[in-house]
Every structure is written in structure tokens, then in C-alpha cells.
Write a protein that holds these residues in place. Structure first.
Motif, PDB file in Angstrom:
ATOM      1  N   ASP A  95       5.926 -11.499   1.167  1.00 49.75           N
ATOM      2  CA  ASP A  95       6.419 -10.742   1.958  1.00 49.75           C
ATOM      3  C   ASP A  95       5.751  -9.358   1.574  1.00 49.75           C
ATOM      4  O   ASP A  95       5.482  -8.694   0.580  1.00 49.75           O
ATOM      5  CB  ASP A  95       7.960 -10.250   1.582  1.00 49.75           C
ATOM      6  CG  ASP A  95       8.579  -9.230   2.522  1.00 49.75           C
ATOM      7  OD1 ASP A  95       8.767  -7.967   2.093  1.00 49.75           O
ATOM      8  OD2 ASP A  95       8.955  -9.290   3.602  1.00 49.75           O
ATOM      9  N   PRO A  96       5.248  -8.660   2.931  1.00 50.35           N
ATOM     10  CA  PRO A  96       4.297  -7.679   2.862  1.00 50.35           C
ATOM     11  C   PRO A  96       5.052  -6.220   2.007  1.00 50.35           C
ATOM     12  O   PRO A  96       4.180  -5.714   1.201  1.00 50.35           O
ATOM     13  CB  PRO A  96       3.932  -7.210   4.156  1.00 50.35           C
ATOM     14  CG  PRO A  96       3.994  -8.505   4.926  1.00 50.35           C
ATOM     15  CD  PRO A  96       5.209  -9.445   4.334  1.00 50.35           C
ATOM     16  N   ARG A  97       6.448  -6.180   2.302  1.00 54.20           N
ATOM     17  CA  ARG A  97       7.026  -5.218   1.632  1.00 54.20           C
ATOM     18  C   ARG A  97       6.875  -5.380   0.035  1.00 54.20           C
ATOM     19  O   ARG A  97       6.863  -4.271  -0.592  1.00 54.20           O
ATOM     20  CB  ARG A  97       8.487  -4.831   2.195  1.00 54.20           C
ATOM     21  CG  ARG A  97       8.151  -4.302   3.639  1.00 54.20           C
ATOM     22  CD  ARG A  97       9.699  -3.917   4.250  1.00 54.20           C
ATOM     23  NE  ARG A  97       9.461  -3.390   5.409  1.00 54.20           N
ATOM     24  CZ  ARG A  97       9.448  -2.048   5.948  1.00 54.20           C
ATOM     25  NH1 ARG A  97       9.473  -1.175   4.856  1.00 54.20           N
ATOM     26  NH2 ARG A  97       9.360  -1.596   7.352  1.00 54.20           N
ATOM     27  N   GLU A  98       7.237  -6.364  -0.376  1.00 52.12           N
ATOM     28  CA  GLU A  98       7.293  -6.459  -1.542  1.00 52.12           C
ATOM     29  C   GLU A  98       5.848  -6.700  -2.249  1.00 52.12           C
ATOM     30  O   GLU A  98       5.774  -6.204  -3.521  1.00 52.12           O
ATOM     31  CB  GLU A  98       8.078  -8.192  -1.984  1.00 52.12           C
ATOM     32  CG  GLU A  98       9.523  -8.176  -1.631  1.00 52.12           C
ATOM     33  CD  GLU A  98      10.146  -7.351  -2.133  1.00 52.12           C
ATOM     34  OE1 GLU A  98      10.242  -6.921  -3.451  1.00 52.12           O
ATOM     35  OE2 GLU A  98      11.006  -6.416  -1.423  1.00 52.12           O
ATOM     36  N   GLN A  99       5.001  -7.105  -1.405  1.00 52.01           N
ATOM     37  CA  GLN A  99       3.564  -7.048  -2.037  1.00 52.01           C
ATOM     38  C   GLN A  99       3.312  -5.547  -2.508  1.00 52.01           C
ATOM     39  O   GLN A  99       2.485  -5.088  -3.453  1.00 52.01           O
ATOM     40  CB  GLN A  99       2.437  -7.471  -0.966  1.00 52.01           C
ATOM     41  CG  GLN A  99       2.496  -9.017  -0.962  1.00 52.01           C
ATOM     42  CD  GLN A  99       1.608  -9.704   0.187  1.00 52.01           C
ATOM     43  OE1 GLN A  99       1.007  -8.875   0.846  1.00 52.01           O
ATOM     44  NE2 GLN A  99       1.401 -10.860   0.035  1.00 52.01           N
ATOM     45  N   VAL A 100       3.361  -4.391  -1.514  1.00 53.09           N
ATOM     46  CA  VAL A 100       3.365  -3.082  -1.668  1.00 53.09           C
ATOM     47  C   VAL A 100       4.000  -2.584  -3.063  1.00 53.09           C
ATOM     48  O   VAL A 100       3.222  -1.984  -3.884  1.00 53.09           O
ATOM     49  CB  VAL A 100       3.947  -2.390  -0.564  1.00 53.09           C
ATOM     50  CG1 VAL A 100       3.867  -0.877  -0.728  1.00 53.09           C
ATOM     51  CG2 VAL A 100       2.989  -2.508   0.877  1.00 53.09           C
ATOM     52  N   LYS A 101       5.329  -3.252  -3.333  1.00 52.25           N
ATOM     53  CA  LYS A 101       5.729  -2.605  -4.416  1.00 52.25           C
ATOM     54  C   LYS A 101       5.051  -3.322  -5.773  1.00 52.25           C
ATOM     55  O   LYS A 101       4.810  -2.489  -6.807  1.00 52.25           O
ATOM     56  CB  LYS A 101       7.157  -3.331  -4.514  1.00 52.25           C
ATOM     57  CG  LYS A 101       8.197  -2.635  -3.412  1.00 52.25           C
ATOM     58  CD  LYS A 101       9.655  -3.394  -3.721  1.00 52.25           C
ATOM     59  CE  LYS A 101      10.670  -2.902  -2.822  1.00 52.25           C
ATOM     60  NZ  LYS A 101      11.894  -3.499  -3.006  1.00 52.25           N
ATOM     61  N   ASP A 103       1.897  -4.073  -5.881  1.00 55.35           N
ATOM     62  CA  ASP A 103       0.493  -3.260  -5.749  1.00 55.35           C
ATOM     63  C   ASP A 103       0.826  -2.149  -6.544  1.00 55.35           C
ATOM     64  O   ASP A 103      -0.090  -1.696  -7.152  1.00 55.35           O
ATOM     65  CB  ASP A 103      -0.051  -3.252  -4.561  1.00 55.35           C
ATOM     66  CG  ASP A 103      -0.533  -4.651  -3.818  1.00 55.35           C
ATOM     67  OD1 ASP A 103      -0.748  -5.617  -4.866  1.00 55.35           O
ATOM     68  OD2 ASP A 103      -0.713  -4.719  -2.666  1.00 55.35           O
ATOM     69  N   GLU A 104       1.678  -1.488  -6.227  1.00 59.24           N
ATOM     70  CA  GLU A 104       1.924   0.030  -6.599  1.00 59.24           C
ATOM     71  C   GLU A 104       1.914   0.134  -8.099  1.00 59.24           C
ATOM     72  O   GLU A 104       1.184   0.930  -8.651  1.00 59.24           O
ATOM     73  CB  GLU A 104       3.244   0.621  -6.167  1.00 59.24           C
ATOM     74  CG  GLU A 104       3.321   0.967  -4.553  1.00 59.24           C
ATOM     75  CD  GLU A 104       4.545   1.566  -4.306  1.00 59.24           C
ATOM     76  OE1 GLU A 104       4.746   2.351  -3.399  1.00 59.24           O
ATOM     77  OE2 GLU A 104       5.595   1.056  -4.768  1.00 59.24           O
ATOM     78  N   THR A 160       9.201  -4.743 -10.895  1.00 60.25           N
ATOM     79  CA  THR A 160       9.928  -4.622  -9.398  1.00 60.25           C
ATOM     80  C   THR A 160      11.002  -5.369  -9.085  1.00 60.25           C
ATOM     81  O   THR A 160      11.412  -5.629  -7.974  1.00 60.25           O
ATOM     82  CB  THR A 160       8.517  -5.197  -8.471  1.00 60.25           C
ATOM     83  OG1 THR A 160       8.419  -6.359  -8.639  1.00 60.25           O
ATOM     84  CG2 THR A 160       7.298  -4.316  -8.881  1.00 60.25           C
TER      85      THR A 160
END
Length: 232
Positions: A95-101, A103-104, A160
Motif C-alpha cells: 500500500d502506497p501510504r504504508e510504504q511512505v511510513k 520509508d520515513e 510503523t
């Protein structure tokens, strides 16, 4: 799920950055081969190693079954973790939103948690001249970063929420918490997280791979010890 038929070659050492890759490969359960880079002999500067790691630092990997079936080499530990997570569809969300988390917190580690703890080590342990300003600066920053980690882990088992490459990236660096004056009373969430991850078989194995040979090699080689520090 992607399968791996040929072993992935990992050129590494049992440092916090190297341990990230060891842990990831063990967690994935894919075939892989550990290749110790003998820094005492300058193997990090050989043309063969520089061809896969132009920054002359460990770790680096060569995947003989890279994109399109052709071999690929990857250097920089964060890039390696993300590559493996994407390839095998594990420990990195789709999921792109979870990927952002993820990655952060991966970039938080590679840009801050690792380098600042490394500078703490340097100025408090290895520096030939003790510089109080530098010692205080990096000691304070180490505690700030542990405080950030501790806050993030409030109510969570993992950084996360779900075990990921963000956890794998940070756990090797967190092992030396006592050296930095970190206490369970001050950072209970972070210390519980360390214990939780250390109880994972793949983490425990990944942290130990290569240690015996490296410790034996460095026991009486002070110059190599300094070089090893720069590979952390």
C-alpha cells in the motif's frame, strides 16, 4: 511470491549496517552467501569490490536473479533493504501510504540514527583528542534520537505498527544502548522493542553472522579497528 534459486552474494561485515542485510536475508529465508570483506587487507578498495560498491563501504549484494533475470549489484544498506523487500514482497508494504511510513523511518535511520550514533562512538571512543563540544553534541543527539524512537513506539510493537525494514534497519544500531547511557526507565518503549526484536531467531542469527572471524582478525590490529568504525 518470488522465489530465489541461486544464492544472493552479500559482501559484508558484522557491523550495524552489515547486520541489516544479514537479518533481512535470514528473515526472508532465501539462499545467500556471506563474503567477508577483509578491511585489514584493504579488500574494500579492490577493483572487484568497487565495481559493486563505489563508495568502498560494506554492505553490498549481488543478486544473480535480478530484474529480468539478469544479475544486479546494490550498495548502501537502505537501498538493499528496499530492493529485497520489493522483490520478495515481505517486510515492505504494498500500500502506497504504508510504504511512505516505512520509508520515513528507514530514511530516519540511514540519515540520523546510524550516523549520529556513529559520531557519538567516534568522539567518545576513537578520537585521539577528546573534544568536549563534540562529545556533548553527539551524546545529546543520541539521546534525542532514542527519545524520538521511544515516542514512536508508544502503543506499538514495531516502529510503523507492523514489522518491516524500518525495524531491521535500526536494530543493529540500537544494540549498544547501554554504551550511550540509555536507560530502561527513560526509554521503556525503545528497550522493550530491542528485546522483542532480539527474540526473533532471524535477528539473533543475523546479528552474529561473521562476528567470530572479524573479532579474531581485529583483536590486535588497531588500525583495522579504526577502518572498521568507518564501515559502521
Amino acid at each position: 511470491m518470488t522465489t530465489q534459486t541461486k544464492p544472493i552474494d552479500a559482501f559484508s561485515l558484522p557491523t550495524p549496517n552489515g547486520q541489516k542485510v544479514h537479518i533481512m536475508l535470514e528473515e526472508l529465508g532465501v539462499p545467500w552467501t556471506y563474503h567477508r570483506i577483509d578491511i585489514g587487507k584493504g579488500e574494500q578498495f579492490t577493483p572487484e569490490f568497487l565495481a559493486i560498491s563505489p563508495n568502498n563501504k560494506i554492505p553490498a549484494i549481488v543478486d544473480p536473479e535480478g530484474p529480468g533475470g539478469a544479475p544486479i549489484s546494490i550498495f548502501e544498506s537502505g537501498a538493499i533493504l528496499k530492493y529485497l523487500g520489493l522483490k520478495f514482497g515481505q517486510f515492505y508494504p504494498s500500500d502506497p501510504r504504508e510504504q511512505v511510513k516505512v520509508d520515513e523511518w528507514l530514511f530516519w535511520q540511514v540519515g540520523g540514527f546510524g550516523p549520529m550514533l556513529g559520531q557519538n562512538n567516534h568522539f567518545n571512543v576513537y578520537a585521539p583528542e577528546k573534544i568536549p563540544y563534540a562529545q556533548k553534541r553527539y551524546t545529546d543527539e543520541t539521546h534525542r534520537l532514542f527519545r524520538v524512537l521511544n515516542t514512536q513506539l508508544a502503543g506499538k510493537d514495531f516502529i510503523t505498527g507492523t514489522y518491516s525494514i524500518a525495524d531491521i534497519a535500526s536494530i543493529g544500531w540500537a544494540q549498544s544502548w547501554e554504551r550511550y547511557g540509555i536507560t530502561k526507565a527513560e526509554y521503556p518503549n525503545a528497550l522493550a522493542w530491542i528485546e522483542r526484536l532480539n527474540a526473533r531467531p532471524a535477528v539473533a542469527k543475523g546479528l552474529e553472522i561473521g562476528k567470530d572471524a572479524t573479532q579474531k582478525s581485529l583483536a590486535d590490529d588497531k588500525e583495522a579497528q579504526k577502518v572498521l568504525f568507518n564501515q559502521r
